[in-house]
Scaffold this motif. Structure first.
Motif, PDB file in Angstrom:
ATOM      1  N   ASP A  35      22.875  -5.408  11.499  1.00  0.00           N
ATOM      2  CA  ASP A  35      23.440  -5.292  10.234  1.00  0.00           C
ATOM      3  C   ASP A  35      22.459  -5.135   9.122  1.00  0.00           C
ATOM      4  O   ASP A  35      22.636  -5.189   7.735  1.00  0.00           O
ATOM      5  CB  ASP A  35      23.915  -6.739   9.752  1.00  0.00           C
ATOM      6  CG  ASP A  35      22.950  -7.882  10.217  1.00  0.00           C
ATOM      7  OD1 ASP A  35      21.792  -7.689  10.273  1.00  0.00           O
ATOM      8  OD2 ASP A  35      23.422  -9.192   9.799  1.00  0.00           O
ATOM      9  N   ALA A  36      21.363  -4.263   9.332  1.00  0.00           N
ATOM     10  CA  ALA A  36      20.431  -3.656   8.115  1.00  0.00           C
ATOM     11  C   ALA A  36      20.125  -2.412   8.410  1.00  0.00           C
ATOM     12  O   ALA A  36      19.883  -1.904   9.708  1.00  0.00           O
ATOM     13  CB  ALA A  36      19.133  -4.618   8.218  1.00  0.00           C
ATOM     14  N   VAL A  37      20.116  -1.579   7.623  1.00  0.00           N
ATOM     15  CA  VAL A  37      19.616  -0.268   7.394  1.00  0.00           C
ATOM     16  C   VAL A  37      18.563   0.009   6.467  1.00  0.00           C
ATOM     17  O   VAL A  37      18.605  -0.688   5.263  1.00  0.00           O
ATOM     18  CB  VAL A  37      20.897   0.714   7.100  1.00  0.00           C
ATOM     19  CG1 VAL A  37      21.882   0.807   8.154  1.00  0.00           C
ATOM     20  CG2 VAL A  37      21.465   0.633   5.685  1.00  0.00           C
ATOM     21  N   THR A  38      17.722   0.913   6.765  1.00  0.00           N
ATOM     22  CA  THR A  38      16.638   1.289   5.869  1.00  0.00           C
ATOM     23  C   THR A  38      17.065   2.715   5.286  1.00  0.00           C
ATOM     24  O   THR A  38      17.524   3.665   5.976  1.00  0.00           O
ATOM     25  CB  THR A  38      15.329   1.505   6.393  1.00  0.00           C
ATOM     26  OG1 THR A  38      14.849   0.212   6.756  1.00  0.00           O
ATOM     27  CG2 THR A  38      14.194   2.259   5.560  1.00  0.00           C
ATOM     28  N   VAL A  90      25.803  -8.358   3.767  1.00  0.00           N
ATOM     29  CA  VAL A  90      26.174  -9.736   3.177  1.00  0.00           C
ATOM     30  C   VAL A  90      27.765  -9.890   3.264  1.00  0.00           C
ATOM     31  O   VAL A  90      28.331  -8.828   2.933  1.00  0.00           O
ATOM     32  CB  VAL A  90      25.846  -9.812   1.443  1.00  0.00           C
ATOM     33  CG1 VAL A  90      26.319 -11.285   1.237  1.00  0.00           C
ATOM     34  CG2 VAL A  90      24.092 -10.067   1.408  1.00  0.00           C
ATOM     35  N   GLU A  91      28.030 -10.956   3.974  1.00  0.00           N
ATOM     36  CA  GLU A  91      29.421 -10.971   4.338  1.00  0.00           C
ATOM     37  C   GLU A  91      30.472 -10.763   2.951  1.00  0.00           C
ATOM     38  O   GLU A  91      30.087 -11.700   2.049  1.00  0.00           O
ATOM     39  CB  GLU A  91      29.919 -12.373   4.989  1.00  0.00           C
ATOM     40  CG  GLU A  91      31.114 -12.069   5.961  1.00  0.00           C
ATOM     41  CD  GLU A  91      31.302 -13.580   6.442  1.00  0.00           C
ATOM     42  OE1 GLU A  91      30.291 -14.167   6.962  1.00  0.00           O
ATOM     43  OE2 GLU A  91      32.607 -13.667   6.768  1.00  0.00           O
ATOM     44  N   GLY A  92      31.190 -10.056   2.864  1.00  0.00           N
ATOM     45  CA  GLY A  92      32.150  -9.570   1.919  1.00  0.00           C
ATOM     46  C   GLY A  92      31.342  -9.151   0.615  1.00  0.00           C
ATOM     47  O   GLY A  92      32.171  -9.134  -0.424  1.00  0.00           O
ATOM     48  N   GLY A  93      30.257  -8.767   0.802  1.00  0.00           N
ATOM     49  CA  GLY A  93      29.408  -7.996  -0.364  1.00  0.00           C
ATOM     50  C   GLY A  93      29.713  -6.847  -0.457  1.00  0.00           C
ATOM     51  O   GLY A  93      30.027  -5.975   0.352  1.00  0.00           O
ATOM     52  N   ASN A  97      27.516  -3.620   1.822  1.00  0.00           N
ATOM     53  CA  ASN A  97      28.457  -3.242   2.768  1.00  0.00           C
ATOM     54  C   ASN A  97      28.810  -1.696   2.559  1.00  0.00           C
ATOM     55  O   ASN A  97      28.901  -0.746   3.410  1.00  0.00           O
ATOM     56  CB  ASN A  97      29.812  -3.844   3.139  1.00  0.00           C
ATOM     57  CG  ASN A  97      29.333  -5.097   3.694  1.00  0.00           C
ATOM     58  OD1 ASN A  97      28.973  -5.228   4.961  1.00  0.00           O
ATOM     59  ND2 ASN A  97      29.424  -6.125   2.891  1.00  0.00           N
ATOM     60  N   HIS A  98      28.936  -1.155   1.144  1.00  0.00           N
ATOM     61  CA  HIS A  98      29.373  -0.101   0.815  1.00  0.00           C
ATOM     62  C   HIS A  98      28.221   1.047   1.347  1.00  0.00           C
ATOM     63  O   HIS A  98      28.535   2.137   1.615  1.00  0.00           O
ATOM     64  CB  HIS A  98      29.463  -0.068  -0.777  1.00  0.00           C
ATOM     65  CG  HIS A  98      29.397   1.425  -1.256  1.00  0.00           C
ATOM     66  ND1 HIS A  98      30.873   2.114  -1.456  1.00  0.00           N
ATOM     67  CD2 HIS A  98      28.405   2.244  -2.002  1.00  0.00           C
ATOM     68  CE1 HIS A  98      30.574   3.257  -2.037  1.00  0.00           C
ATOM     69  NE2 HIS A  98      29.399   3.432  -2.068  1.00  0.00           N
ATOM     70  N   LEU A  99      26.956   0.705   0.985  1.00  0.00           N
ATOM     71  CA  LEU A  99      25.914   1.739   1.122  1.00  0.00           C
ATOM     72  C   LEU A  99      26.101   2.118   2.884  1.00  0.00           C
ATOM     73  O   LEU A  99      25.824   3.222   3.375  1.00  0.00           O
ATOM     74  CB  LEU A  99      24.597   1.148   0.880  1.00  0.00           C
ATOM     75  CG  LEU A  99      24.449   1.002  -0.583  1.00  0.00           C
ATOM     76  CD1 LEU A  99      23.141   0.259  -1.184  1.00  0.00           C
ATOM     77  CD2 LEU A  99      24.271   2.471  -1.314  1.00  0.00           C
ATOM     78  N   PRO A 100      25.558   1.026   3.686  1.00  0.00           N
ATOM     79  CA  PRO A 100      25.802   1.558   5.220  1.00  0.00           C
ATOM     80  C   PRO A 100      27.046   2.144   5.687  1.00  0.00           C
ATOM     81  O   PRO A 100      27.049   3.045   6.395  1.00  0.00           O
ATOM     82  CB  PRO A 100      25.321   0.200   5.916  1.00  0.00           C
ATOM     83  CG  PRO A 100      25.770  -0.887   5.045  1.00  0.00           C
ATOM     84  CD  PRO A 100      25.592  -0.357   3.778  1.00  0.00           C
ATOM     85  N   ASP A 101      28.073   1.731   5.037  1.00  0.00           N
ATOM     86  CA  ASP A 101      29.462   2.319   5.487  1.00  0.00           C
ATOM     87  C   ASP A 101      29.669   3.922   4.872  1.00  0.00           C
ATOM     88  O   ASP A 101      30.288   4.498   5.691  1.00  0.00           O
ATOM     89  CB  ASP A 101      30.565   1.563   4.871  1.00  0.00           C
ATOM     90  CG  ASP A 101      30.606   0.058   5.685  1.00  0.00           C
ATOM     91  OD1 ASP A 101      29.943  -0.088   6.813  1.00  0.00           O
ATOM     92  OD2 ASP A 101      31.329  -0.783   5.155  1.00  0.00           O
ATOM     93  N   THR A 102      28.932   4.193   3.959  1.00  0.00           N
ATOM     94  CA  THR A 102      29.316   5.443   3.338  1.00  0.00           C
ATOM     95  C   THR A 102      28.138   6.587   3.092  1.00  0.00           C
ATOM     96  O   THR A 102      28.535   7.537   3.022  1.00  0.00           O
ATOM     97  CB  THR A 102      30.019   5.250   1.774  1.00  0.00           C
ATOM     98  OG1 THR A 102      28.859   4.642   0.899  1.00  0.00           O
ATOM     99  CG2 THR A 102      31.166   4.209   1.770  1.00  0.00           C
ATOM    100  N   LEU A 103      26.961   6.077   2.869  1.00  0.00           N
ATOM    101  CA  LEU A 103      25.895   6.780   2.671  1.00  0.00           C
ATOM    102  C   LEU A 103      25.236   7.672   3.613  1.00  0.00           C
ATOM    103  O   LEU A 103      25.345   7.253   4.818  1.00  0.00           O
ATOM    104  CB  LEU A 103      24.409   5.973   2.302  1.00  0.00           C
ATOM    105  CG  LEU A 103      23.707   6.280   1.131  1.00  0.00           C
ATOM    106  CD1 LEU A 103      24.387   6.615  -0.147  1.00  0.00           C
ATOM    107  CD2 LEU A 103      22.458   5.408   1.023  1.00  0.00           C
TER     108      LEU A 103
END
Ligand SMILES: Cc1cc2nc3c(=O)[nH]c(=O)nc-3n(C[C@H](O)[C@H](O)[C@H](O)COP(=O)(O)OP(=O)(O)OC[C@H]3O[C@@H](n4cnc5c(N)ncnc54)[C@H](O)[C@@H]3O)c2cc1C
Ligand code: FES
Length: 369
Positions: A35-38, A90-93, A97-103
């Motif tokens: 659950d963490a991306v750099t 962060v759950e529901g954040g 969530n947007h950044l790792p999902d879309t970037l």
């Protein structure tokens, strides 16, 4: 509390040019844990300068609105050519969530210039022991400070006590281990897990008085004058560490912390009660060579009122944590909903945070920058 350790930032001699925004190109997205991306950004041709421990404010359009959030730089200006931040979901954040999902690599992202007071001057002559308590994503500013200390201060050492849920949640596990081996004796990492696997050689369970006593037996004692304590992690962990350090008679001046999330412990239930105001008051804001006058309604903050009027003031977390909106009250009184972000001495010097500030007199003049 987010403030500079060793040396307060003194911006008197700096020429201020307002908040700077940059469009940074994403060079790489590295999956650090589940659950963490750099996110690695290319340095633009005009280099962005920053200090270890500072954060970038990432701005992204989400659900039709520009959302901004602070992310501490995990890169070091002395070691890394690029800029990097690590984002943990962060759950529901929204943003995390947007950044790792879309970037995607090659995409550009709007950011605000590096800011923050959780930083220090690095000098080759320094001989100090930094004892760090990190929890989860709270490793990010520590990572930058570790790299800078190891490379810039040959006579300083770092001990990192790093708390995580389980072994798979440890961000930078391999990198920390590599640095520990490579710079033997300069960096000492002690992992503490909430839930440890059967073959775990390290510590597990709650960091309590007994465990800290055991840890301190393993940590070299450089004496109170040469030791500084830093912490960044979940609120519960930081409160716990503060209590444990206080029980060991370690003075507050030796302890510095960066909060990522607004505390819920010991919170006043009704924020409106904090200002106790019922009438709108005028506030004068001096910023970037200009003067603005705004009428702040009792249920509004100074920052929100200014932003609603199109005044481009610096801000990031909007919850009194990051100090991006910090200003100095030259006259009048300002009540803060949240005081954690400022040290006692900053408050005594008249610093306020506009994002959680309400005027309580009619003569408030705030200078920002
Ligand atoms: C100075 C500073 C530096 C920061 N550096 C980092 C960093 O390096 N890496 C990183 O991942 N985050 C960092 N953060 C936190 C980050 O800015 C966001 O708050 C976080 O990513 C959550 O944003 P969101 O939009 O996903 O959640 P939101 O939509 O804003 O919040 C959703 C819910 O989650 C809660 N919440 C928010 N943040 C957390 C959290 N960290 N833990 C648990 N609950 C939370 C909120 O209270 C809310 O209830 C930093 C914050 C500050 C102030
Ligand atoms: S915007 Fe972060 S403290 Fe005000």
């Amino acid at each position: 509390m987010a403030f500079s350790f060793f040396k307060k930032s003194d911006k008197k001699d700096e020429v201020h040019n307002g908040p700077h925004y940059f469009d940074l190109k994403v060079k790489n997205v590295v999956q650090e844990t589940k659950d963490a991306v750099t996110i690695v950004f290319e340095q633009p041709s005009t280099k962005i300068n920053y200090k270890s421990g500072q954060f970038l404010t990432l701005i992204a359009p989400i659900q039709g609105k520009d959302v901004r959030r602070a992310y501490s730089l995990c890169s070091s200006p002395f070691v890394d050519n690029d800029l990097a931040v690590t984002v943990k979901r962060v759950e529901g954040g929204l943003m995390s969530n947007h950044l790792p999902d879309t970037l995607k690599v090659g995409q550009t992202l709007k950011v605000m210039e590096p800011m923050g007071q959780f930083t220090t001057e690095f000098k080759t002559t320094n001989k100090r022991h930094l004892i760090m308590f990190g929890g989860g994503s709270g490793i990010t500013p520590m990572m930058s400070i570790i790299k800078s200390t190891i490379t810039q201060e040959p006579d300083s050492i770092v001990t990192l006590i790093y708390c995580n849920r389980d072994i798979d949640s440890i961000i930078f596990k391999e990198e920390l281990s590599r640095m520990e081996t490579q710079d033997e004796g300069r960096l000492h990492v002690i992992h503490i897990l909430d839930t440890a696997p059967m073959n775990w050689q390290g510590y597990s369970g709650l960091l309590n008085h007994d465990m800290l006593a055991k840890l301190f037996e393993r940590i070299p004692d450089w004496g109170i004058d040469r030791t500084t304590y830093l912490m960044c992690g979940p609120e519960g962990m930081m409160k716990n560490v503060e209590t444990l350090l206080a029980a060991r008679n370690i003075s507050k001046e030796k302890i510095f912390k960066e909060s990522f999330v607004q505390g819920t412990i010991d919170k006043k239930e009704d924020k409106k009660e904090v200002s106790g105001e019922s009438k709108a008051r005028e506030v004068t804001i001096r910023y970037d060579g200009q003067e603005f006058k705004v009428m702040v309604e009792p249920n509004m903050t100074i920052l929100q009122t200014a932003l609603d009027q199109g005044i481009d003031l610096p801000y990031s977390c909007q919850s009194g944590l990051c100090t991006a909106c910090r200003g100095k009250a030259l006259s009048g009184q300002v009540k803060l909903d949240e005081e954690e972000g400022l040290s006692q001495s900053e408050r005594a010097e008249g610093y306020v945070l506009t994002c959680v500030g309400h005027p309580v007199t009619d003569d408030v003049v705030i200078e920002i920058g």
